[in-house]
Design an enzyme around this catalytic site. Structure first.
Site, PDB file in Angstrom:
ATOM      1  N   ARG A  62       0.856  -1.060  -0.019  1.00 34.61           N
ATOM      2  CA  ARG A  62      -0.097  -0.089   0.028  1.00 34.61           C
ATOM      3  C   ARG A  62       0.781   1.224  -0.045  1.00 34.61           C
ATOM      4  NH1 ARG A  62      -4.588  -0.949  -2.079  1.00 34.61           N
ATOM      5  NH2 ARG A  62      -5.769  -2.717  -1.102  1.00 34.61           N
ATOM      6  N   ALA A  74     -10.483  -7.157  -1.909  1.00 34.30           N
ATOM      7  CA  ALA A  74     -11.304  -5.731  -2.132  1.00 34.30           C
ATOM      8  C   ALA A  74     -11.311  -5.021  -3.536  1.00 34.30           C
ATOM      9  CB  ALA A  74     -11.248  -5.029  -0.870  1.00 34.30           C
ATOM     10  N   GLU A  91     -13.755  -9.058  -8.078  1.00 33.34           N
ATOM     11  CA  GLU A  91     -12.501  -8.924  -7.210  1.00 33.34           C
ATOM     12  C   GLU A  91     -11.940  -9.916  -6.564  1.00 33.34           C
ATOM     13  OE1 GLU A  91     -10.793  -6.094  -7.033  1.00 33.34           O
ATOM     14  OE2 GLU A  91     -11.925  -4.859  -8.351  1.00 33.34           O
ATOM     15  N   GLU A  95      -7.971 -11.245  -7.640  1.00 27.66           N
ATOM     16  CA  GLU A  95      -7.064 -11.312  -6.675  1.00 27.66           C
ATOM     17  C   GLU A  95      -6.440 -12.498  -6.055  1.00 27.66           C
ATOM     18  OE1 GLU A  95      -7.887  -8.375  -3.561  1.00 27.66           O
ATOM     19  OE2 GLU A  95      -7.843  -6.757  -4.713  1.00 27.66           O
ATOM     20  N   GLU A 140      -1.140  -5.642  -7.144  1.00 26.85           N
ATOM     21  CA  GLU A 140      -1.914  -6.806  -7.270  1.00 26.85           C
ATOM     22  C   GLU A 140      -0.898  -7.791  -7.817  1.00 26.85           C
ATOM     23  OE1 GLU A 140      -5.759  -6.970  -8.895  1.00 26.85           O
ATOM     24  OE2 GLU A 140      -6.495  -5.771  -7.444  1.00 26.85           O
TER      25      GLU A 140
END
Length: 179
Positions: A62, A74, A91, A95, A140
């Protein structure tokens, strides 16, 4: 009792995900005031729990925090007209490569009401099966899938291992629903 009134917005910045506005309001007593408001398309999240009671999370970089966080899968509600449960299913597949036989809405909440209109919907995903993965974006592409027993969530939250708000909320709601 009189209501507050939203008088208008001036665009300050339009970004890839968010837009920042200088918004004007009027209080019930006629006082006018301004606030910086972040407009966000909304988000969905899924707490995927397998038949053994293990939850599937992602460890993802992040940038605003310059570190990795452990989170439930998410994503943004960035496809116009797409139902939130469809976004959640997409999603989850993108992911972690899973599809849920059932997606059940656990909660809807607003993330940071002091400055943003972002609304998140959190689902419990059960009846998991493999699905094609299609990771989007550089973060990702480098995420890691992590599994642990859902029952461990409270101790991991208390230990500070899980600090992301949607994850803490989602796991707490899922644990209550799972019990």
């Amino acid at each position: 009792m009189s209501d507050f009134r939203h008088l208008g917005d001036d665009l300050v910045h339009r970004g890839h995900v968010i837009s920042l506005y200088r918004s004007s309001f009027e209080a019930p007593d006629g006082t006018r005031f301004e606030r910086d408001v972040v407009r966000h398309p909304g988000a969905v999240a899924v707490v995927p729990v397998d038949a053994d009671g293990d939850v599937v999370l992602v460890r993802q970089y992040r940038a605003p925090l310059d570190r990795f966080l452990l989170e439930i899968p998410a994503g943004k509600r960035d496809v116009a007209g797409e139902a939130p449960e469809v976004t959640a299913a997409r999603e989850l597949a993108e992911e972690v490569g899973l599809a849920a036989g059932e997606l059940r809405l656990l909660a809807t909440f607003h993330n940071s009401v002091g400055f943003s209109d972002e609304e998140s919907l959190v689902y419990l995903g059960t009846g998991l099966r493999p699905a094609p993965m299609d990771r989007q974006g550089v973060e990702e592409e480098h995420l890691q899938v992590v599994r642990f027993p859902l029952a461990e969530a409270p101790e991991r939250i208390a230990a500070g291992e899980l600090t992301d708000a949607k994850t803490v909320s989602g796991l707490t709601f899922a644990l209550a629903a799972w019990s």
